[in-house]
Design a protein around this motif. Structure first.
Motif, mmCIF file in Angstrom:
data_model
loop_
_atom_site.group_PDB
_atom_site.id
_atom_site.type_symbol
_atom_site.label_atom_id
_atom_site.label_comp_id
_atom_site.label_asym_id
_atom_site.label_seq_id
_atom_site.Cartn_x
_atom_site.Cartn_y
_atom_site.Cartn_z
ATOM 1 N N THR A 168 91.033 -127.191 -86.603
ATOM 2 C CA THR A 168 90.003 -126.955 -85.602
ATOM 3 C C THR A 168 88.636 -127.070 -86.274
ATOM 4 N N ARG A 169 87.756 -127.875 -85.705
ATOM 5 C CA ARG A 169 86.420 -128.079 -86.250
ATOM 6 C C ARG A 169 85.388 -127.874 -85.150
ATOM 7 N N SER A 170 84.218 -127.362 -85.525
ATOM 8 C CA SER A 170 83.158 -127.148 -84.544
ATOM 9 C C SER A 170 81.792 -127.314 -85.205
ATOM 10 N N LEU A 171 80.835 -127.767 -84.404
ATOM 11 C CA LEU A 171 79.450 -127.907 -84.836
ATOM 12 C C LEU A 171 78.571 -127.222 -83.797
ATOM 13 N N THR A 172 77.746 -126.280 -84.260
ATOM 14 C CA THR A 172 76.866 -125.521 -83.373
ATOM 15 C C THR A 172 75.425 -125.716 -83.809
ATOM 16 N N THR A 173 74.558 -126.041 -82.860
ATOM 17 C CA THR A 173 73.129 -126.177 -83.131
ATOM 18 C C THR A 173 72.359 -125.381 -82.090
ATOM 19 N N GLY A 174 71.164 -124.919 -82.459
ATOM 20 C CA GLY A 174 70.373 -124.169 -81.505
ATOM 21 C C GLY A 174 69.127 -123.579 -82.133
ATOM 22 N N VAL A 175 68.533 -122.624 -81.424
ATOM 23 C CA VAL A 175 67.329 -121.933 -81.884
ATOM 24 C C VAL A 175 67.591 -120.431 -81.883
ATOM 25 N N ASN A 176 66.892 -119.738 -82.735
ATOM 26 C CA ASN A 176 67.076 -118.295 -82.882
ATOM 27 C C ASN A 176 65.722 -117.606 -82.989
ATOM 28 N N GLY A 177 65.498 -116.633 -82.151
ATOM 29 C CA GLY A 177 64.315 -115.781 -82.270
ATOM 30 C C GLY A 177 64.681 -114.511 -83.006
ATOM 31 N N PHE A 178 63.817 -114.042 -83.888
ATOM 32 C CA PHE A 178 64.169 -112.890 -84.710
ATOM 33 C C PHE A 178 62.967 -111.968 -84.875
ATOM 34 N N GLY A 179 63.253 -110.783 -85.316
ATOM 35 C CA GLY A 179 62.234 -109.791 -85.632
ATOM 36 C C GLY A 179 62.846 -108.703 -86.476
ATOM 37 N N GLY A 180 61.999 -107.996 -87.243
ATOM 38 C CA GLY A 180 62.555 -106.960 -88.090
ATOM 39 C C GLY A 180 61.492 -106.173 -88.815
ATOM 40 N N ILE A 181 61.968 -105.355 -89.743
ATOM 41 C CA ILE A 181 61.095 -104.486 -90.523
ATOM 42 C C ILE A 181 61.499 -104.568 -91.987
ATOM 43 N N ARG A 182 60.505 -104.514 -92.868
ATOM 44 C CA ARG A 182 60.739 -104.666 -94.307
ATOM 45 C C ARG A 182 60.063 -103.522 -95.061
ATOM 46 N N PHE A 183 60.757 -103.004 -96.074
ATOM 47 C CA PHE A 183 60.215 -101.937 -96.905
ATOM 48 C C PHE A 183 60.118 -102.430 -98.342
ATOM 49 N N PHE A 184 58.942 -102.268 -98.949
ATOM 50 C CA PHE A 184 58.701 -102.713 -100.316
ATOM 51 C C PHE A 184 58.892 -101.545 -101.286
ATOM 52 N N PHE A 185 59.822 -101.690 -102.226
ATOM 53 C CA PHE A 185 59.952 -100.736 -103.314
ATOM 54 C C PHE A 185 58.795 -100.911 -104.297
ATOM 55 N N SER A 186 58.392 -102.165 -104.465
ATOM 56 C CA SER A 186 57.282 -102.545 -105.329
ATOM 57 C C SER A 186 56.811 -103.916 -104.850
ATOM 58 N N PRO A 187 55.718 -104.450 -105.409
ATOM 59 C CA PRO A 187 55.313 -105.802 -105.001
ATOM 60 C C PRO A 187 56.350 -106.879 -105.306
ATOM 61 N N ARG A 188 57.361 -106.566 -106.126
ATOM 62 C CA ARG A 188 58.367 -107.550 -106.510
ATOM 63 C C ARG A 188 59.667 -107.456 -105.720
ATOM 64 N N PHE A 189 59.981 -106.273 -105.151
ATOM 65 C CA PHE A 189 61.272 -106.072 -104.513
ATOM 66 C C PHE A 189 61.104 -105.420 -103.147
ATOM 67 N N SER A 190 61.981 -105.844 -102.215
ATOM 68 C CA SER A 190 61.961 -105.252 -100.879
ATOM 69 C C SER A 190 63.356 -105.339 -100.264
#
Length: 246
Positions: free
Chosen positions: A167-189
């Motif tokens: 069984t084989r399948s190909l899926t194409t489309g668009v995705n809207g996203f949103g979220g929140i990010r926390f920085f431990f330091s300027p190098r890592f999050s």
């Protein structure tokens, strides 16, 4: 008189100059968490489902810096790549039931996903809110030896075993996203991302039937089915990224 006037002006300006100097020092000493141009992250969501480290990677590059000089508001181009592959090491029969012999033989399955999009970021000290959209394409394949011994084919008037070869399948489309990010330091999050996608999936399944005819001779019928469908999905926790900046 002139000396008195000069002293008075200096006394009036001294607090303002002192405050300005203090503010400049605070600005210089303030940590800028969103200061690096590049980001690379790995999706670690699967760790919490006891499936090991995540297989999704993401790479981002800030763009439009001449237009987006403010360190608290940025825009980034993002490229994502993910996939999975599985090959069983045995062909053990898992179970039998009267009249419906089901076996899970050796099979292989795999999938790969790639996407490209834009992300807008709004920084609030260690916290960053982000949103955007991307286009994606996903390909998956599933080869199997799963079969049932009792399958009636009406147009052939026979009872046969059916084998789903691939069984084989190909899926194409668009995705809207949103979220929140926390920085431990300027190098890592670490960041949590939700999304909603809409797309189109085209699938193809190849299988064959085996049976014994009235002359007790083994026979085989090979078929292939094609199907297309519209896909809509809400992803409450699309990914959980641990990122490094450079």
């Amino acid at each position: 008189m002139k000396q008195i006037l000069t002293i008075g002006i200096l006394c009036f300006l001294a607090p303002r100059l002192s405050a300005q100097t203090t503010n400049e020092k605070q600005v210089k000493n303030e940590v800028k968490y969103n200061q690096h141009e590049y980001e690379i992250g790995i999706d670690v969501k699967s760790i919490f489902s006891l499936q090991g480290i995540g297989s999704g990677l993401i790479f981002k590059k800030r763009i439009g810096e001449k237009k987006y000089i403010n360190v608290y508001e940025k825009r980034a181009l993002r490229l994502s790549l993910g996939g999975a592959f599985e090959v069983p090491t045995n062909a053990k029969v898992e179970g039998n039931s009267p009249g419906n012999d089901v076996r899970d033989l050796k099979s292989a399955r795999g999938s790969i996903l790639a996407g490209v999009g834009l992300e807008w970021q709004k920084q609030r000290e260690r916290i960053q809110f982000f949103y955007g959209g991307d286009c994606f394409a996903a390909y998956s394949t599933f080869g199997t030896g799963l079969y049932s011994s009792v399958v009636y084919i009406s147009d052939q008037n026979i009872t046969a075993n059916v084998y789903y070869d691939q069984t084989r399948s190909l899926t194409t489309g668009v995705n809207g996203f949103g979220g929140i990010r926390f920085f431990f330091s300027p190098r890592f999050s670490v960041s949590a991302e939700s999304g909603m996608l809409i797309g189109y999936r085209f699938g193809k399944t190849r299988f064959h039937y085996t049976y014994v005819d009235s002359n007790f001779s083994p026979q085989k019928i090979t078929r292939e089915e094609k199907a297309g469908s519209i896909v809509w999905q809400t992803q409450y926790l699309r990914s959980l990224y641990f990122s490094y900046y450079f």
